[in-house]
Design an enzyme around this catalytic site. Structure first.
Site, short mmCIF file in Angstrom:
data_model
loop_
_atom_site.label_atom_id
_atom_site.label_comp_id
_atom_site.label_asym_id
_atom_site.label_seq_id
_atom_site.Cartn_x
_atom_site.Cartn_y
_atom_site.Cartn_z
N ALA A 252 2.92 4.19 9.65
CA ALA A 252 2.66 3.27 8.46
C ALA A 252 3.05 4.23 7.15
O ALA A 252 2.63 4.20 6.10
CB ALA A 252 2.11 1.94 8.11
N ALA A 253 2.91 5.43 6.99
CA ALA A 253 2.67 6.21 6.34
C ALA A 253 3.54 6.48 5.80
O ALA A 253 3.69 7.15 4.21
CB ALA A 253 2.00 7.65 6.83
N GLY A 254 4.92 6.67 6.26
CA GLY A 254 6.18 7.19 5.32
C GLY A 254 6.33 5.92 4.68
O GLY A 254 6.18 5.95 3.38
N ASP A 255 6.47 4.50 5.46
CA ASP A 255 6.19 2.74 4.93
C ASP A 255 5.58 2.92 3.83
O ASP A 255 5.69 2.98 2.49
CB ASP A 255 6.29 1.97 5.70
#
Length: 301
Positions: A252-255
């Site tokens: 979820a870092a990119g999200d």
């Protein structure tokens, strides 16, 4: 008030942690197991809701199964302030599912079963035209059918929205879709899938960004993990440095980055400042385990 609309996937994440990621044919015993609410679209919607200022409206367009997991997700999103007008439960289908392996260094491998996400067809999109027409900012990814993604971008753009495409997971798209994209945000792998250029340093990031501009988007942001992001736009070109943290889990870092970016831009931050804002949000997310539960709130930035 700004209206931020996200279209995308929602998944039930089953997460296992290992000392290192298993190689093909290798069986490893997991250190632990947990269940999470995830999906790129849902993660980005949650990031928008938690990071935006009071008064802005967040709408999430998605398909869920008609099951108990969907009920849990809807309640969680409601608690974060996401409006439910775009959420549909589809009889006879299961909510999307993801199997996630996480290594001790925070890297991950993910397999996804689309479930109800796959039923978000262009025909199903028709009932959400009002939301698309009302959007000031529109964000979408690629865990729903690409024909629907293209149609949603086209509809939102024709009604005056600022459009963001996070081309994840990596896949080959027809060039037509990029005509409707203002801002594109691939990571290194995704940028290579689109351009054929292996992004390994600032020079190759610049070359990939130039090719992406030629496809249509005015702004290109190639996320570089812990190094930050390569930004190419009219006001700046170069690396916007990341925040130095010790990663625990990069799910979820990119999200988080994408949701934070749209929030910052909706508040009229300059593009470079918006990328810095997004870098800070993503840096917090990687210091925590989990998908949506790792996404920070505005006051934490």
């Amino acid at each position: 008030m700004s209206r931020l609309v996200i279209l995308g996937s929602a998944n039930a994440d089953h997460v296992m942690s290992f000392e290192y990621l298993p190689a093909p044919g290798q069986t490893l015993m997991s250190k632990d197991y947990r269940f999470e609410h995830g999906g790129k679209g849902a993660n980005q919607a949650v990031a928008c809701a938690r990071l935006c200022q009071a008064g802005n409206r967040i709408d999430f367009i998605c398909h869920l199964g008609a099951d108990g997991i969907a009920d849990q997700m809807c309640q969680s999103w409601h608690d974060d302030g996401i409006h439910s007008d775009g959420i549909t439960k589809v009889n006879g289908l299961s909510t999307g599912t993801a199997m996630i392996f996480v290594g001790a260094n925070g890297e991950n491998s993910i397999g996804v079963s689309l479930g109800a996400n796959a039923s978000m067809t262009t025909e199903a999109l028709e009932k959400h035209q009002t939301l698309l027409a009302q959007a000031d900012w529109f964000l979408v990814q690629l865990e729903t059918p690409t024909t629907t993604v293209a149609q949603a971008l086209k509809s939102a753009k024709k009604h005056g929205a600022n459009t963001l495409l996070n081309p994840a997971p990596a896949t080959v798209l027809g060039t037509e879709i990029y005509r409707w994209v203002d801002i594109i945000t691939p990571n290194e792998t995704e940028a290579e899938a689109i351009t054929g250029i292996e992004v390994c340093d600032e020079n190759t990031a610049r070359l990939a960004a130039q090719m992406l501009h030629q496809l249509g988007p005015e702004t290109v942001i190639i996320t570089l993990g812990s190094r930050g992001a390569y930004l190419s736009c009219s006001e700046f070109e170069g690396v916007v440095a990341g925040v130095d943290v010790k990663p625990v889990d990069t799910v979820a870092a990119g999200d988080t980055f994408n949701g934070a970016l749209m929030v910052a831009l909706s508040e009229n931050l300059a593009m470079r400042d918006a990328v810095e804002f997004a870098n800070r949000a993503a840096a917090i997310a990687v210091t925590r385990p989990g998908a949506q539960r790792s996404i920070p709130y505005r006051h934490e930035l």
